[in-house]
Design an enzyme around this catalytic site. Structure first.
Site, short mmCIF file in Angstrom:
data_model
loop_
_atom_site.label_atom_id
_atom_site.label_comp_id
_atom_site.label_asym_id
_atom_site.label_seq_id
_atom_site.Cartn_x
_atom_site.Cartn_y
_atom_site.Cartn_z
N CYS A 124 34.15 50.74 29.57
CA CYS A 124 33.88 50.14 30.88
C CYS A 124 34.40 50.99 32.04
CB CYS A 124 34.50 48.75 30.96
SG CYS A 124 33.91 47.65 29.69
N HIS A 264 35.63 46.15 38.32
CA HIS A 264 34.84 45.96 37.10
C HIS A 264 34.61 44.46 36.86
CE1 HIS A 264 33.33 46.11 33.14
NE2 HIS A 264 34.45 45.79 32.52
N ASN A 294 28.89 41.23 32.12
CA ASN A 294 29.69 42.46 32.10
C ASN A 294 28.79 43.59 31.64
OD1 ASN A 294 31.38 44.57 31.40
ND2 ASN A 294 32.91 43.30 30.39
#
Ligand code: UT7
Length: 337
Positions: A124, A264, A294
């Site tokens: 990520c 994020h 996500n």
């Protein structure tokens, strides 16, 4: 230390963001989709994560479709032609192939010169690792137009039968064109930070089917090639690291100059708790987890691109970008608009 030195820790030539783009697939997957075959509910997903829907690639689409579309938008925004690009870096854990790098696919599809092209695997945190790498190449003075891309096709990595991960992730990508700041005169990459704690590898990984334990029928049967995650432990790590990153980004800065936080998109609760802890007003924080879930390395650049397109970024204010993910990795950047 002079102000100039503080602003340019990574090389003699400060980098700027000349163009921004993003792409998400058209296919919308809402929470009700999972209710039909998993023991889960729209209410649980929304309450625990903030996710209402996500986008997944259609069966005939590839991850590189997203990277190419995002890069084209960023190049158009920057007014940069394919022949001008001198490096392409993609932060992703889900390229088209296990090898080679999807950056090479992107290079060919965009018709770029035979420039350097490589992937960065930081899960990520991938986009911010790519941004920091690209800014550092600009910083050397040898590169003039670097494409830094981040994104993931998480729908291709999750076990769709595992309710603890299937509902969380979406597909998407974003891209920036980096140039010497003296050329583009915007989006100064003032500072960045990268980190990792490899002790955390077991908390979030695709355990088997890699080169340590190549694919077998048993691995496939046991579904061990899909993502395995200790969600609660990753949550705790992310919450603590988010606070650390915000603290890093705000150190020695005038809080009045904070434009936007661009974190994020892992879990809405983490972001609300971390920003409240540091006294950052909720109206300074951008979110899109409700729309996209996500998207791993895609979440920060998609949010950046959406905020930019809405005209939210004010001159001379700074943006704080932060991400954390498998590895465990984390990364932050402060961008002066
Ligand atoms: O970008 C890096 C990727 N990582 C992440 O995004 C993960 C970060 N972690 C999280 O966001 C949260 O930990 C989750 C959303 C994954 C889980 O929320 P939580 O509040 O930490 O729940 P939990 O893991 O403590 O699980 C609570 C319960 C469990 O049931 P029992 O043991 O209490 O009976 C889970 O089995 O919720 C259950 N559960 C679900 N229930 C309905 C787990 N997934 C689901 C689901 N629907 N989809």
């Amino acid at each position: 230390m002079t102000d100039d030195e503080k602003a340019v820790p990574y090389g003699p030539v400060p980098a700027g963001i000349a163009g921004i783009g993003h792409h998400v697939p058209d296919r919308v997957i809402d929470n009700e989709y999972f209710e039909k075959y998993l023991d889960t509910s729209d209410e649980w997903i929304q309450q625990r994560t903030g996710i209402v829907q996500r986008r997944w690639l259609a069966e005939d689409e590839k991850p590189s479709d997203m990277f190419v579309a995002a890069a084209e938008m960023a190049m158009e925004d920057a007014g940069v032609r394919p022949e001008d690009v001198d490096l392409v870096v993609v932060g992703t854990a889900s390229g088209d192939y296990l090898a080679p790098a999807v950056a090479c696919v992107v290079q060919a599809r965009l018709g770029l010169p035979k420039c350097g092209a490589f992937d960065i695997m930081a899960a990520c945190s991938g986009f911010l690792y790519a941004l920091a790498t690209g800014a550092s190449f600009i910083g050397t003075g040898r590169y003039r137009n670097v494409l830094a891309i981040g994104g993931d096709a998480m729908s291709r990595l999750i076990d769709q039968e595992d309710r603890s991960t299937a509902v969380l992730f979406g597909d998407g990508a974003g891209a920036v064109v980096l140039q010497p700041h003296e050329v583009c005169r915007r989006g100064l990459v003032e500072d960045y930070v990268l980190g990792a704690d490899g002790e955390g590898v077991p908390l979030l990984l695709r355990p088997k089917g890699g080169a340590a334990e190549p694919m077998t029928e048993e691995i496939l049967r046991n579904r061990e090639h899909f993502i395995h995650m200790e969600g609660r432990k990753v949550y705790r790590f992310a919450a603590a690291r988010m606070i650390w990153l915000l603290d890093w980004a705000m150190r020695d800065q005038d809080p009045e100059e904070l434009g936007w936080m661009i974190p994020h998109q892992m879990n809405r609760r983490i972001l609300e708790q971390a920003t409240a802890h540091l006294g950052i007003p909720p109206n300074k924080v951008l979110h899109n987890i409700q729309k996209y879930g996500n998207t791993s390395a895609g979440s920060v650049p998609i949010l950046l691109s959406e905020g930019y397109r809405k005209g939210l970024f004010e001159k001379d204010k700074f943006l704080v970008l932060g991400a954390f993910g498998a590895g465990l990795t984390w990364a932050g950047a402060r961008i002066r608009w």
